[in-house]
Write an enzyme that holds these catalytic residues in place. Structure first.
Site, PDB file in Angstrom:
ATOM      1  CB  CYS A  46      33.379  35.328  36.105  1.00 17.27           C
ATOM      2  SG  CYS A  46      34.980  36.048  36.455  1.00 17.27           S
TER       3      CYS A  46
HETATM    4  C1  BEZ Z   1      36.226  37.353  32.639  1.00 15.81           C
HETATM    5  O1  BEZ Z   1      35.720  36.778  33.593  1.00 15.81           O
HETATM    6  O2  BEZ Z   1      35.852  37.143  31.500  1.00 15.81           O
HETATM    7  C2  BEZ Z   1      37.361  38.311  32.831  1.00 15.81           C
HETATM    8  C3  BEZ Z   1      37.481  39.016  34.016  1.00 15.81           C
HETATM    9  C4  BEZ Z   1      38.522  39.893  34.169  1.00 15.81           C
HETATM   10  C5  BEZ Z   1      39.442  40.059  33.131  1.00 15.81           C
HETATM   11  C6  BEZ Z   1      39.328  39.328  31.972  1.00 15.81           C
HETATM   12  C7  BEZ Z   1      38.274  38.434  31.817  1.00 15.81           C
END
Ligand code: BEZ
Length: 216
Positions: A46
């Site tokens: 994210c």
């Molecule tokens: C991420 O944004 O890296 C992420 C969020 C939830 C699960 C796996 C990755």
């Protein structure tokens, strides 16, 4: 993808964001909007995605398109997280609002749920000035999105809309490349509509349905 989908009106929710409270339809009014959700703050993928949106913001500005993020934490957490995002992207500023959804009450109403994980997804809706969904992506949390593809798809929507959906964009289309004429347009109509001419592909069926033209 159960819930609101292409052609549906996004519910006019009042949302709390990093830019204050507003109703979604007020935000969408008079322009196109890219509304994109994220599983949560301070997560690696994210952080890269929100940073990329900040880097690409001038491309959306150029097209008169607004950005609106959503992540499943509160406003204070978003504000703290933005410092990390901006540091990671070496100074690109997160100027677009991010909706807070700490209780995960908004994402189901916007159909931004991953049905496998039964939790927040990387969903993205492109919303028209009429507050209706024109395009949706749904990615799982493990796959970051491609911002060039978001822009490319947006350019396709804007081009089709400019020509009253009488044209469509073929595979891997990019702006300045030929478009195709919609099957709903007869050759007679096409001659009037596209005085610059069009080229019909000579295919074994001889049905004459694959017609390219150039538009701007
Ligand atoms: C991420 O944004 O890296 C992420 C969020 C939830 C699960 C796996 C990755």
């Amino acid at each position: 993808m159960p819930g609101i989908t292409l052609g549906d009106t996004v519910p006019n929710l009042e949302v709390e964001t990093t830019h204050g409270k507003f109703k979604l339809h007020d935000y969408f009014a008079d322009s196109w909007t890219v509304l994109f959700s994220h599983p949560g703050d301070f997560t690696p993928v994210c952080t890269t995605e929100l940073g990329a949106m900040a880097k690409y913001a001038h491309e959306f500005d150029k097209r008169g398109v607004k950005l609106l993020g959503l992540s499943c934490d509160d406003v204070q957490s978003h504000k703290d997280w933005i410092k990390d995002i901006e540091a990671f992207t070496h100074g690109s500023k997160v100027k677009y609002p991010i909706i807070a959804d700490p209780n995960k009450e908004i994402i189901p109403q916007l159909n931004m749920i991953d049905p496998i994980e039964n939790g927040p997804s990387r969903a993205l809706h492109i919303v028209g000035p009429d507050s209706k969904i024109k395009l949706s992506f749904l990615y799982p949390s493990t796959t970051g999105r491609n911002m060039d593809e978001v822009l490319r798809a947006l350019d396709s929507l804007l081009m089709a809309s400019k020509h009253n959906n009488k044209i469509a964009t073929p595979v891997n289309w990019k702006p300045d490349e030929p478009v195709v004429i919609s099957p709903s347009v007869s050759d007679e109509e096409a001659k009037k509509m596209f005085p610059q001419g069009f080229k019909t592909a000579d295919l074994p069926s001889k049905k004459g349905y694959l017609r390219h033209t150039e538009v701007s």
